[in-house]
Write an enzyme that holds these catalytic residues in place. Sequence first.
Site, short mmCIF file in Angstrom:
data_model
loop_
_atom_site.label_atom_id
_atom_site.label_comp_id
_atom_site.label_asym_id
_atom_site.label_seq_id
_atom_site.Cartn_x
_atom_site.Cartn_y
_atom_site.Cartn_z
N GLY A 217 0.83 -1.20 0.00
CA GLY A 217 0.00 0.00 0.00
C GLY A 217 0.87 1.26 0.00
N SER A 218 0.40 2.28 0.68
CA SER A 218 1.05 3.59 0.58
C SER A 218 2.39 3.68 1.30
CB SER A 218 0.11 4.67 1.11
OG SER A 218 -1.00 4.81 0.26
N THR A 219 2.79 2.65 2.08
CA THR A 219 4.14 2.69 2.64
C THR A 219 5.18 2.65 1.52
OG1 THR A 219 4.24 0.27 2.89
CG2 THR A 219 3.42 1.55 4.78
N LYS A 221 5.13 4.40 -1.00
CA LYS A 221 5.34 5.77 -1.48
C LYS A 221 6.67 6.34 -0.98
CE LYS A 221 0.41 6.67 -2.10
NZ LYS A 221 -0.82 7.23 -1.53
N SER A 278 -1.14 11.24 1.75
CA SER A 278 -1.08 9.99 0.97
C SER A 278 -1.95 10.06 -0.28
CB SER A 278 -1.49 8.79 1.84
OG SER A 278 -0.96 7.60 1.34
#
Length: 485
Positions: A217-219, A221, A278
């Site tokens: 997921g957004s980790t 990013k 995010s």
Amino acid sequence: MNAPIRRLSFVVALLFASLLVSTTMIQFVFAKELNARPDNRRTLLSSYARERGQILVGDTAIAKSVPANNQYKWLRTYPGGAAYAHVTGYYSFYGAGGGLEQAENGLLSGSSDKLAFRRVSDLFTGRKTVGASLELTINAKVQQAAIEALDGRRGAAVAVNPTTGEILAMVSNPSYNPAPLAGHDLGKVDTAYKALNGNENKPLVNRAIGGDLYPPGSTFKIVTAAAALESGRFQPDSELPGPAELDLPQTTVGLPNIGNRACGPDDKTTFLHAMEISCNSAFGHLGLELGADALRDQAAKFGVGDQLSIPMRVTPSSVPAELNQPQLAQSAVGQYDVRVTPLQVAMFSAGVANRGTVMKPHLVKSVLSSDLSIIERAEPEELSQAVSPEVAAQLTEMMEAVVENGSGEPAQIDGVRVAGKTGTAETDRVQRAHAWFTGFAPANDPQIAVAVVVENGGDPDSEARGGGAVGGPIAKAMIEAGLQK
């Protein structure tokens, strides 16, 4: 000598030669293979004749052997219980299974080549040979904080020291009690193993370093942001598109933001604000601008794809080798087929915390003799230079904003600067998303980096209510425990 006697003599000679050859083959050529056979009862019993080394967290044994009044001589016990099951693994009559019991079986049993000199010394002095003990890098307070904060939910939590690579905590839920697997009643051992192996929640799997890997997921990013900053084409204050849904080439399906909201006025946002809240559309745009090779190369610099041993084998994380444009945009926000371990996500944060240098993670601090003198001590080892110190400083600023003003607010700690990143990883349309949080603290003097995933614990409509609200408090508890003096 008549012909029949000659023939008989030849047959007898041939039989003696065959016996000599077979004995030689068994004793010298196949000896190692035969000794290693799992059904060799004599070898298995002989392994119990020698006291196995302890596994230590600080001065406390979480695995040790005690005398047994039966043919096995020693019984392996696990005072650490389920809290350390995935760290220790178990040792039974059928051999070592999982954890350090398997990965460092040679040292613990005393059979390792590293202990050859000591075995010779024991032979001349008459001392009983004892397996080496392992002193771990685990911080008991951080380990316990992670267990309590996860509160039995499926998932995993990892903490590392960013400057040394020492693993301070490694928790996988659900866990199990190793003791029944180490018993001497083989019927009960079989029953316990079959029950654990058949459990649909897979308690024997160490989710922190293996099993079915997770979409980050957004980790992820953090990786995309690192690639963008390293390219020199973007700065934290760069303006990016941030529409409610990013139009993607080659498809009619777009990349939406959580909640289907634009990330700023006129569908614009800054790079820093995109990280803070995010923003999927902004990071999808970055992925398309950077290209698949740049994204994969940056992930590799953080350790993605590496064959790591801690000393247990860590399943390599991965970014797909082939990505079309829509898949690239999805990968840039940690979706599509990007897959990671929680340890790998902790390494993202640890690399940023350590001024861009990723240290090789390890679980064993020292190998000790039976009198607990040091035989071997682990030294910090650099794995890679993920980003420059200047980019690491920019990423730290952006990750601090996530906790100070964005989706990671639940990880705030009074008087401590915390840098972090939330994540909400969709798995399918039926299950709830996985909730992630990763970060480090203090941001100005990093001492601990963490990663937490709670399976199906996220809110697909809110990053703050998913990774922030679920993962943030767990990470906060671990960080607070790690900063205690």
